[in-house]
Design a protein around this motif. Structure first.
Motif, mmCIF file in Angstrom:
data_model
loop_
_atom_site.group_PDB
_atom_site.id
_atom_site.type_symbol
_atom_site.label_atom_id
_atom_site.label_comp_id
_atom_site.label_asym_id
_atom_site.label_seq_id
_atom_site.Cartn_x
_atom_site.Cartn_y
_atom_site.Cartn_z
ATOM 1 N N GLN A 10 0.816 -1.216 0.000
ATOM 2 C CA GLN A 10 0.000 0.000 0.000
ATOM 3 C C GLN A 10 0.853 1.271 0.000
ATOM 4 O OE1 GLN A 10 -2.570 -0.730 3.349
ATOM 5 N NE2 GLN A 10 -4.163 -1.620 2.049
ATOM 6 N N ARG A 11 2.073 1.193 0.497
ATOM 7 C CA ARG A 11 2.982 2.350 0.483
ATOM 8 C C ARG A 11 3.764 2.457 -0.827
ATOM 9 N NH1 ARG A 11 4.189 0.554 5.776
ATOM 10 N NH2 ARG A 11 6.078 -0.365 4.953
ATOM 11 N N TYR A 15 2.024 0.916 -6.646
ATOM 12 C CA TYR A 15 0.665 0.528 -6.261
ATOM 13 C C TYR A 15 -0.254 1.747 -6.296
ATOM 14 C CZ TYR A 15 -3.293 -0.924 -3.425
ATOM 15 O OH TYR A 15 -4.567 -1.180 -2.971
ATOM 16 N N LYS A 16 0.219 2.854 -5.757
ATOM 17 C CA LYS A 16 -0.590 4.076 -5.770
ATOM 18 C C LYS A 16 -0.867 4.528 -7.201
ATOM 19 C CE LYS A 16 0.958 5.613 -1.260
ATOM 20 N NZ LYS A 16 1.721 6.600 -0.498
ATOM 21 N N ARG A 20 -4.565 4.743 -8.970
ATOM 22 C CA ARG A 20 -4.983 6.012 -9.563
ATOM 23 C C ARG A 20 -5.349 5.844 -11.033
ATOM 24 N NH1 ARG A 20 -3.326 9.618 -12.760
ATOM 25 N NH2 ARG A 20 -1.252 8.766 -13.068
#
Length: 100
Positions: A10-11, A15-16, A20
């Motif tokens: 998640q960090r 992944y971000k 998005r």
């Protein structure tokens, strides 16, 4: 999967980026489909005579190809999403999994 691995994923900036991109693209395609579908429904509600106009001398009306367009557009938009998912999102997913 343990909690530490989940937190690490998640960090992860990849992944971000994946979340998005996928979310943005999914909402865009959903909006396109909603415009097509509700446009057709509004035509049915407010312009039934237009949809009932015959094409040529047969029994086919303008509403039939427009209705087929609504159905086919759903398949086309799904194919576009699958194509992008297979080409772009899978690469990001592989990088995320390899980094975890």
């Amino acid at each position: 999967m343990d909690a530490r691995s989940l937190e690490a994923i998640q960090r992860d900036p990849d992944y971000k980026e994946l979340v998005r991109r996928r979310s943005s693209f999914g909402w865009t395609l959903s909006l396109i489909m909603l415009v097509i579908y509700f446009g057709f429904i509004l035509l049915v509600a407010y312009a039934p005579k237009f949809l009932g106009m015959r094409l040529g001398t047969g029994v086919t009306t303008i509403g039939i190809p427009i209705g087929l367009f609504v159905i086919v557009s759903a398949f086309v938009l799904t194919a576009i999403y699958v194509s992008k998912a297979n080409s772009k999102y899978d690469t990001l997913i592989r990088r995320i999994v390899e980094g975890a």
